[in-house]
Design a protein around this motif. Sequence first.
Motif, short mmCIF file in Angstrom:
data_model
loop_
_atom_site.label_atom_id
_atom_site.label_comp_id
_atom_site.label_asym_id
_atom_site.label_seq_id
_atom_site.Cartn_x
_atom_site.Cartn_y
_atom_site.Cartn_z
N ASN A 23 55.23 -53.84 -36.02
CA ASN A 23 56.57 -53.95 -35.44
C ASN A 23 56.54 -54.39 -33.98
O ASN A 23 57.59 -54.50 -33.35
CB ASN A 23 57.29 -52.60 -35.54
N GLN A 24 55.35 -54.65 -33.46
CA GLN A 24 55.22 -55.02 -32.05
C GLN A 24 55.03 -56.53 -31.91
O GLN A 24 54.54 -57.22 -32.82
CB GLN A 24 54.03 -54.30 -31.41
N LEU A 65 53.19 -58.75 -29.01
CA LEU A 65 52.37 -58.65 -27.81
C LEU A 65 52.23 -60.02 -27.17
O LEU A 65 51.76 -60.97 -27.80
CB LEU A 65 50.98 -58.10 -28.17
N LYS A 117 54.25 -56.73 -21.23
CA LYS A 117 55.43 -57.01 -22.05
C LYS A 117 56.65 -57.37 -21.22
O LYS A 117 57.61 -57.93 -21.74
CB LYS A 117 55.75 -55.79 -22.93
#
Length: 419
Positions: free
Chosen positions: A132-133, A135, A228
Amino acid sequence: MCGRFALWQQDLEEEIAAQYPFLDVRRYEPPAEEGGQENQAQFYPRYNIAPRSMSPIIRRMENDDHPGAILQLMKWGVIPHWQKHETNNLATINARSEALIDGETGIWSSLKGKKRCVVPVNGYFEWLKKGNQRLPYYMKRKDDKPLLLAGLWDVTTLEDQKFPTYSFTIITTSSNSQLSFIHDRMPVFLEDEDSIKTWLDPNTGWGKELAQMLKPYDHEVSAYQVPKEVGKVGTNDPSFVQPVAERKDGIAAMFKKQQETGAHLKSPSSSQPKSENFSSSLKKEEEEEEDQKPFHSQSSMGSIQPKGKEKASSTGKSKTVSESERMTLGDAKAAQKRARQESQEEVVVVDDEEVEEIVDQGSSSSPKKKKIKKEADSTEDSDKPHGRKKEAPASPKKKKVPPPAAASQKAKITDFFKK
């Protein structure tokens, strides 16, 4: 796709001239019909350039007396020349190489013939999808010199605007083996002199020679994860192009700081074994309890051997008590409790006259002594038969009465265990 890049070079014109001298780059000067110097936009180097932002591109002007290239500010995201209203559609920030090679119609077909450019960048960003990330990664040359990305440009005059608007797009192709784990697309890099000259020449029509340039970059580049925060449009910080592990507030900096200050933060007791720490804490607690309870006799505590103490052997020499012989903190407290109970059960034998004297002396100052007198009287009354006359005893009776000191000590014990 390429959706974000960095161009932080302060002296971009000088850097391009030094690295690519054959370009003979000069700044674009808008003619009078485009507003002249009053409409000359200013570029500010940034570490986070997003779509719809202004950024410089390099192109050659058709029918220009100057043989060199110009450095001109344009808006990222092509606005076709037939369009009169600007939209928020980001579909034109990139042009797929497959669409240029195979497509005969469409938005790019009118641009690839003569409106080609290169986009100087220090590096670009791409996002790796991990669960779900997302990067962010930053890609750049290992020598930190500017990269030249293949692009297209166009110009139109929007409704209600007096001067024309220039815009550009970045061409992308399939990713190479090094960067494919991050994303399946990457920008087209132009590096050698012949490729750059041919791509910028407006007199060279679209053909196989130009199409062959739209291939993945075959040299290794630097690619690493960055913070991020770069994903937020409008933010700008030098840390956006620094590896996460090397940032001043990153992991490497944290461990380095711990190593530098670790010797000062280390406590003396941390180097001791756990058994010695426990023994010292047990000894200290026992000594504090002994100071608060002075009525304990040495005989009642004679069997308690604190952890770490030494005892005499049969030969007269001292040796350290083994682990099996050492008493735990709970055993020591249990022995102390038994000793307190034994001390509370001790009685003092006094006759009736001594009880009355004790009560009379302390009646004005101690309410506890009045209680002793009341208990003594009630005991005497209970021994007397009802209806019988009191007879003088042949000898004074001995009564077992706890001394006032014992009652005071009992109250101290109760208060200590409440705490």
